[in-house]
Design a protein around this motif. Structure first.
Motif, PDB file in Angstrom:
ATOM      1  N   ASP A   1      -1.064 -19.676 -16.281  1.00 14.30           N
ATOM      2  CA  ASP A   1      -0.329 -19.597 -15.082  1.00 14.30           C
ATOM      3  C   ASP A   1      -1.232 -19.123 -13.951  1.00 14.30           C
ATOM      4  O   ASP A   1      -2.136 -18.188 -14.220  1.00 14.30           O
ATOM      5  N   ASP A   2      -0.896 -19.359 -12.664  1.00 15.14           N
ATOM      6  CA  ASP A   2      -1.734 -18.866 -11.718  1.00 15.14           C
ATOM      7  C   ASP A   2      -1.107 -17.851 -11.135  1.00 15.14           C
ATOM      8  O   ASP A   2      -1.517 -17.180  -9.815  1.00 15.14           O
ATOM      9  N   ASP A   3       0.105 -17.463 -11.245  1.00 15.21           N
ATOM     10  CA  ASP A   3       1.054 -16.505 -10.486  1.00 15.21           C
ATOM     11  C   ASP A   3       2.032 -16.158 -11.294  1.00 15.21           C
ATOM     12  O   ASP A   3       2.729 -16.852 -11.887  1.00 15.21           O
ATOM     13  N   THR A   4       2.320 -14.980 -11.217  1.00 20.40           N
ATOM     14  CA  THR A   4       3.556 -14.269 -12.232  1.00 20.40           C
ATOM     15  C   THR A   4       4.592 -13.976 -11.208  1.00 20.40           C
ATOM     16  O   THR A   4       5.617 -13.060 -11.720  1.00 20.40           O
TER      17      THR A   4
ATOM     18  N   PRO B   1       4.015 -20.060 -11.970  1.00 17.88           N
ATOM     19  CA  PRO B   1       3.523 -19.921 -10.601  1.00 17.88           C
ATOM     20  C   PRO B   1       4.602 -20.332  -9.575  1.00 17.88           C
ATOM     21  O   PRO B   1       5.515 -21.192  -9.767  1.00 17.88           O
TER      22      PRO B   1
ATOM     23  N   ARG C   1      -5.253 -20.563 -14.740  1.00 19.92           N
ATOM     24  CA  ARG C   1      -4.925 -19.156 -15.396  1.00 19.92           C
ATOM     25  C   ARG C   1      -5.405 -18.094 -14.407  1.00 19.92           C
ATOM     26  O   ARG C   1      -6.434 -18.090 -13.630  1.00 19.92           O
ATOM     27  N   ARG C   2      -4.469 -17.134 -13.920  1.00 22.10           N
ATOM     28  CA  ARG C   2      -4.809 -16.212 -13.202  1.00 22.10           C
ATOM     29  C   ARG C   2      -6.137 -15.424 -13.180  1.00 22.10           C
ATOM     30  O   ARG C   2      -6.392 -15.039 -14.430  1.00 22.10           O
ATOM     31  N   ARG C   3      -6.883 -15.208 -12.428  1.00 25.40           N
ATOM     32  CA  ARG C   3      -8.142 -14.523 -12.358  1.00 25.40           C
ATOM     33  C   ARG C   3      -9.317 -15.347 -13.236  1.00 25.40           C
ATOM     34  O   ARG C   3     -10.529 -15.052 -12.847  1.00 25.40           O
TER      35      ARG C   3
END
Length: 491
Positions: A235-238, A260, A57-59
């Motif tokens: 997700d790690d990027d939107t 991502p 997960r992002r952040r």
């Protein structure tokens, strides 16, 4: 280097050293621990995500996924269970899954085995007899016997299941059972299976294989509640990639996240491989070409290829580049690989084998669900039926229909059957979405599903089994009437 890190972290997750929901150490910490680059750590995490063990997960960082999302039909995930010691619950589920699959595989082998395959089964039994005093060698020969029976079934998907069961058969040599007490007796029982297969007697082959497996059931009667359905993977990027399109809302959980950048590229390349745009054995375009095509960095392409490699679709060799693996090496029991198959592009043999595998698993799953379901699981099944009745669009129907089958699989309380349900779900959904409208046959299909649900509610396992068979009979008839190349009807 990333493979070593993936295997080590995978074992820790399976062992419970890194618990579900736990935040993994940062890339820099893992890099220092394993003495590899942060890039190797990042690629290892992508491999684990491809197998459903971690989500990013992002952040927030990378977390251990809910066990309900692990792909327990992945050979590495199974092997990691063996390396850390087989949990009693998991062993119980494995035995029940084997008891569900292998007698049917033996029956199919009696119908389809070639002379060469029968000889392989015979050689494995002879090896067992020669090693009745050597526990390890006996277990290895036992594993070869069962793998040979799977191969003789004439069904490539059933054969693929041997990659899951074989590692744990050998690990099973460390688990006390009546086989250990009398290996000569066990070899004799295996020989009876061989004679039935060689004699083309499917009924006896199925019965004798059940006898072989029954000895493993002793002491494995304890059950645990079915795992709860996990939430979204995050997700790690939107960032957007308009050229790759957007995924429609789906009932299927556990697919590799497409938000991502590298995830979207993985889905795009994976779909092109499965559809045959990139053929088996062909060399893929270089990273720079993919990066230009999808408007992403070369790093995103590299990570996408690691995901595809974890699913068996590609292999990379130094100086030779990345090539498409043989279909025989694809993990056809991976939800993403299944989802990338478009119904109209599927070989009819594959659909036939899929239907055959469903007939092995789903009636038995319905019967088990009738015996073990709890109130919450029954409510989930009932709500799926209600949603099917309310559906007025193909998408709505697809979501409800798939949810029904996943709910039945989950109600068995068996982790492997639940994982099978999630694997099957993408193809079921895709096939239903192919239809332009809900057909008049939908009413009949709903009624067939409702009969299954009612039998499960009454805890009538035999009625549930028969009702599921009737539903699959309907699906087979609709398949035979559908356009060549893909299913077009609800199932």
């Amino acid at each position: 280097m990333h493979g070593k890190v993936a295997h080590e972290l995978g074992r820790q997750i399976v062992a419970g050293d890194l618990r579900e929901g736990a935040l993994l150490p940062r890339e820099a910490e893992l890099s220092e621990t394993y003495r590899v680059s942060r890039q190797a750590v990042r690629e290892a995490l992508k491999v684990l995500a491809a197998k459903g063990l971690v989500v990013t997960r992002r952040r927030t960082g990378s977390l251990v996924a809910s066990r309900a999302l692990w792909n327990l039909l992945d050979p590495d995930v199974i092997a990691w269970h063996g390396h850390v010691g087989v949990n009693a619950d998991f062993l119980c589920d494995l035995v029940a899954f084997r008891l569900l699959l292998e007698p049917k595989a033996a029956a199919l082998a009696a119908e389809h085995a070639t002379a060469g395959q029968i000889e392989q089964i015979r050689e494995a039994i002879e090896e067992m007899r020669r090693n009745v005093d050597d526990r390890t060698a006996f277990a290895e020969a036992d594993a070869r016997f069962h793998v040979a029976v799977f191969a003789a079934s004439g069904n490539s998907l059933i054969d693929r299941l041997s990659t899951i069961i074989a590692p744990l058969l050998e690990i099973g040599a460390t688990v006390p059972s009546s086989v250990e007490a009398n290996p000569a007796w066990a070899a004799g029982r295996h020989d009876r299976v061989l004679m039935a297969i060689a004699g083309r007697d499917a009924e006896v082959a199925q019965a004798t294989m059940s006898e072989v497996l029954a000895v493993y059931l002793a002491g494995n009667d304890s059950r645990r509640p079915a795992d709860a359905k996990a939430g979204d993977s995050g997700d790690d990027d939107t960032s957007e990639i308009p050229s790759l399109g957007q995924r429609e809302p789906s009932a299927v959980g556990g697919l590799y996240p497409s938000q991502p950048l590298h995830g979207r590229v993985a889905h795009a390349i994976g779909a092109r491989i499965v559809s045959g745009v990139f053929r088996e054995g062909s060399t893929l375009p270089r990273e720079a070409e993919f990066a230009a095509e999808y408007k992403v960095s070369r790093q995103a392409v590299r990570e996408a290829l690691k995901v595809l490699a974890a699913k068996g679709l590609v292999s990379t060799r130094r100086r030779a580049g990345t090539s498409v693996a043989s279909r025989a090496d694809w993990n056809l029991l991976d939800p993403d690989v299944v989802a990338w198959h478009q119904p109209q592009d599927l070989p009819r043999d594959f659909l036939r084998e899929l239907g055959e595998l469903r007939r092995v698993v789903e009636p038995a799953a319905a019967a088990i669900a009738a015996e073990r379901r709890n109130a919450a699981q029954m409510e989930r099944i009932s709500e799926a039926i209600a949603a099917m009745r309310r559906a007025s669009t193909p998408a709505g129907w697809a979501i409800a229909d798939v949810e029904f089958h996943m709910a039945v699989a989950a109600a068995t309380g068996n982790m492997l059957i639940g994982s099978f349900g999630r694997t099957l779900a993408p193809l079921l959904e895709a096939s239903i979405r192919e239809r332009s409208e809900v057909a008049s046959a939908a009413i009949l299909a709903i009624n067939r599903h409702a009969v299954i649900a009612e039998a499960i509610r009454r805890r009538d396992h035999e009625a549930a089994r028969k009702a599921m068979v009737a539903m699959l009979d309907l699906a087979d008839r609709q398949f035979s009437q559908s356009a060549a190349g893909g299913l077009r009807q609800p199932a």
